[in-house]
Design an enzyme around this catalytic site. Structure first.
Site, PDB file in Angstrom:
ATOM      1  N   THR B  14      82.575  38.158  61.089  1.00 22.39           N
ATOM      2  CA  THR B  14      83.649  37.556  60.293  1.00 22.39           C
ATOM      3  C   THR B  14      83.423  37.796  58.800  1.00 22.39           C
ATOM      4  O   THR B  14      84.285  38.339  58.107  1.00 22.39           O
ATOM      5  CB  THR B  14      83.698  36.039  60.539  1.00 22.39           C
ATOM      6  OG1 THR B  14      83.692  35.816  61.949  1.00 22.39           O
ATOM      7  CG2 THR B  14      84.937  35.428  59.933  1.00 22.39           C
ATOM      8  N   VAL B  15      82.231  37.428  58.305  1.00 22.95           N
ATOM      9  CA  VAL B  15      81.957  37.551  56.872  1.00 22.95           C
ATOM     10  C   VAL B  15      81.944  39.023  56.442  1.00 22.95           C
ATOM     11  O   VAL B  15      82.579  39.397  55.460  1.00 22.95           O
ATOM     12  CB  VAL B  15      80.622  36.862  56.508  1.00 22.95           C
ATOM     13  CG1 VAL B  15      80.281  37.107  55.036  1.00 22.95           C
ATOM     14  CG2 VAL B  15      80.693  35.366  56.794  1.00 22.95           C
ATOM     15  N   LYS B 194      69.790  25.440  54.141  1.00 17.89           N
ATOM     16  CA  LYS B 194      70.501  25.406  52.864  1.00 17.89           C
ATOM     17  C   LYS B 194      69.826  24.467  51.868  1.00 17.89           C
ATOM     18  O   LYS B 194      69.672  24.808  50.697  1.00 17.89           O
ATOM     19  CB  LYS B 194      71.961  25.009  53.087  1.00 17.89           C
ATOM     20  CG  LYS B 194      72.761  26.095  53.801  1.00 17.89           C
ATOM     21  CD  LYS B 194      74.100  25.563  54.291  1.00 17.89           C
ATOM     22  CE  LYS B 194      74.951  26.654  54.911  1.00 17.89           C
ATOM     23  NZ  LYS B 194      76.149  26.088  55.582  1.00 17.89           N
TER      24      LYS B 194
END
Lengths: 418, 418
Positions: B14-15, B194
């Site tokens: 997708t990215v 993250k």
């Protein structure tokens, strides 16, 4: 580089002192001298060199970066001289940039110097550099936000404590959130300068600040805020710039009803928020302190450190994109903008009044999405609140003058809906 | 420079496809080749050169920048080879950076190359570069946020539609917000990587991702969310890193009750938010799309364009601070952290039960800020909700085991309060 970056500061007010305090903790940046109006005045910070002639800063060969936090446009020639003397500029001065930015950026480009101004918009919130760097892949449709802390503080207090504008302004002044002459804030000048700067970066065009439509918050009443709440809205002073047909720009500052569903309606007190809408990123929002000694110093010193790291790593040529734009934006007139409107109408309290309002709206093809008759007054009048569908500003204005032509009906307030 | 920046892409999911689509509109960046697992697979984008050997990208002398959007840690050696071959790296790979970042940054430093990774944290939200540039004057006390869109979507739906975790997970999977194997999201791995990356930048220390305490959202029930609402809270998966005594760091990921008074409680669906608290800036919040084809591409391409402008203006040496930190952070154990707690207790529905809870809390010097007995069950049990004052995690745990020692009382859920 081992040698320190040498700073000259113009202005030692709240922000200037904050910058000095923050820089004093850093051993790789040195403040050479500061220029102030009155050298005799007692200040929170001590400096070895203080002058009342800002050109001493602009002409000092031992200064690498001039930090201008004086405000107003009086320092234009000083900054020009500084740039010609090969100094980089860091400024928090929104008015100077909004009015004379193009001129300064051209000069800086010519002399291969940078002007950084993160602090000029939304105080401590990083917004200018992110738009130029992390978000540089985007084409933006709009930038909007709450860019003035004073007016947001006043509107928040009016809302939370159901007080009048005057009472809240007084409160803001007592707490130092508003100046003795509050015009620059409450009449929307401050937010106007800031949206001009943002629009310039976001759309890459020169902006004529004199063509920006501007309305302050002085006409907002506690009643408007109460009615807005009942209908599910907060009232905020919104500054916005958006792309309309054939790349024209619709740039303006005025109060708006903002649905409580939108996070920006929750931005309270002196906090600022900036919303960007573009492709490919979609919507992003930045929230933080829009003013104040230390938040503003955070941005000013951040800019200084950026210049330092650039000089260390690239020598003198700086990569940070200056805003050199030759072309002026095509800014449309407020009369040609489309909006939904909140109308607070004082009408005769008798049958047919609502019908008359409905008829006038109909005649101008203005849809009514909501109409409420409020309490009747002793003088035989009644307040009617109308929320319209989207229509042209010029049409709503004609409709209003027709409505008022009977000499009795009065549109007490017209506020646009976000 | 007139010549284009030449890109090699590893991964066309997708990215990757989003990046190709956005780059295809730019005439100063050229995609040389892409590496994928299965070259035969039909894709939304057409490229002249596709390989199934990522080393073809790492070793290609005609590539300036390698964009890694494959995910996982399989590409570590490929990226090392690319750096050794003097290529700059742009990656959205949070796991690789959280687990092997230090190693990669050291190598990049040695070869005078940069690794940019704006897309690795909070998708389209600019956060990494702003921390390194505009906010570089700050000393931060904490960084926290909603860093995983999937879990926030599930929790939002559970809250709004009063559905079970399982139903909302299924819904999220059907809408493509959650993967077939949702473990990485719902168990908190994604948010953990993250926050490790953010803590590294914000506090300037190496972070051991294995020492980060992590709890997912799988144990959150519709009942917890209902009770939280009644008490004025939303339940969010919060990732946070904060400074505690003598510069130790408290880093963790787990669900939390967040007061509805806090703007972050209003962050809905797949939206992410990052909060920074430091001096001089005070508090700033960044909100936006945390994932998705185009928002993530916005950050990846933003990084590519930063590298381009740096190369054009500085030649090969890049000013963007890489995260080279030799020292490891002192990360404290969850047992030693202080929190307020929400406890959902299943107790015998008879006199003295609340007294017993109060007694056990008292014995461990745990204040009770709120205690409510909920509806009794047919099995003679009753649900009691307790919100405690701040206390040590180890103390609440001892208290809980004492409480449960009667073999009847059961603490069904323990959720920390923000």
């Amino acid at each position: 580089m081992e040698n320190k970056l040498r700073i000259g500061i113009i202005g030692l007010g709240t922000v200037g002192c904050g910058v000095v305090k923050v820089l004093s903790k850093m051993d790789d940046v040195e403040i050479i001298c500061a220029a102030v109006k009155n050298t005799a005045k007692k200040r929170e910070v001590e400096l070895n060199c203080i002058t009342d002639n800002p050109f001493d800063i602009a002409n000092n060969p031992n200064i690498d970066v001039v930090v201008e936090v004086a405000g107003g446009c009086a320092m234009l020639d000083v900054l020009k001289a500084a740039i010609q003397n090969k100094k980089h500029i860091v400024t928090a001065n929104k008015e100077l940039l909004a009015r004379h930015g193009a001129e300064l950026f051209d000069l800086a480009r010519e002399h291969n110097r940078v002007i950084l101004y993160e602090a000029a918009v939304a105080g401590g919130i990083p917004i200018i550099l992110p738009i130029k760097t992390s978000l540089s892949a985007n084409k933006f449709n709009s930038v909007a936000g709450i860019l003035n802390g004073t007016t947001n503080y006043i509107l928040t207090k009016m809302d939370e404590e159901n007080l009048s504008y005057e009472d809240c302004l007084l409160k803001a002044q007592q707490l130092g959130f508003a100046e003795t002459d509050p015009t620059g804030d409450v009449e929307g000048f401050d937010a106007m300068y800031k949206i001009a700067i943002l629009a310039n970066i976001v759309f890459g065009k020169r902006i004529d600040v004199n063509k920006i439509y501007k309305e302050g918050i002085t006409k907002i009443s506690a009643l408007d805020i109460r009615y807005a709440n009942e209908l599910g809205y907060k009232i905020k002073l919104i500054a916005q710039a958006k792309k309309v047909d054939n790349d024209a720009l619709d740039i303006r500052v005025h109060p708006m009803l903002v649905s409580k569903e939108r996070p920006i309606s929750e931005i309270k007190n002196a906090t600022n928020a900036v919303l960007l809408n573009g492709f490919p990123v979609d919507k992003v929002m930045f929230v933080g302190p829009g003013a104040g000694e230390f938040p503003t110093a955070s941005s000013v010193v951040g800019d200084i450190l950026c210049i330092k790291s650039e000089i260390e790593k690239c020598g003198e040529i700086l990569p940070m994109t200056t805003c050199h734009h030759s072309e002026y934006a095509n800014q449309i007139d407020i009369e040609d903008t489309k909006n939904c409107y909140y109308l607070c109408i004082k009408a005769k309290n008798e049958p047919g009044e609502i019908g008359k309002i409905g008829f006038e709206c109909g005649r101008h093809a203005i849809n009514i999405s909501c109409i409420i008759q409020k309490e009747a007054m002793d003088d035989g009048s009644a307040t009617v609140i109308v929320i319209t569908g989207e229509c042209l500003e010029k049409d709503i204005n004609t409709m209003i003058s027709n409505l008022e032509s009977d000499g009795i009906t009065k549109v007490v307030n017209k506020i646009r809906v976000m």
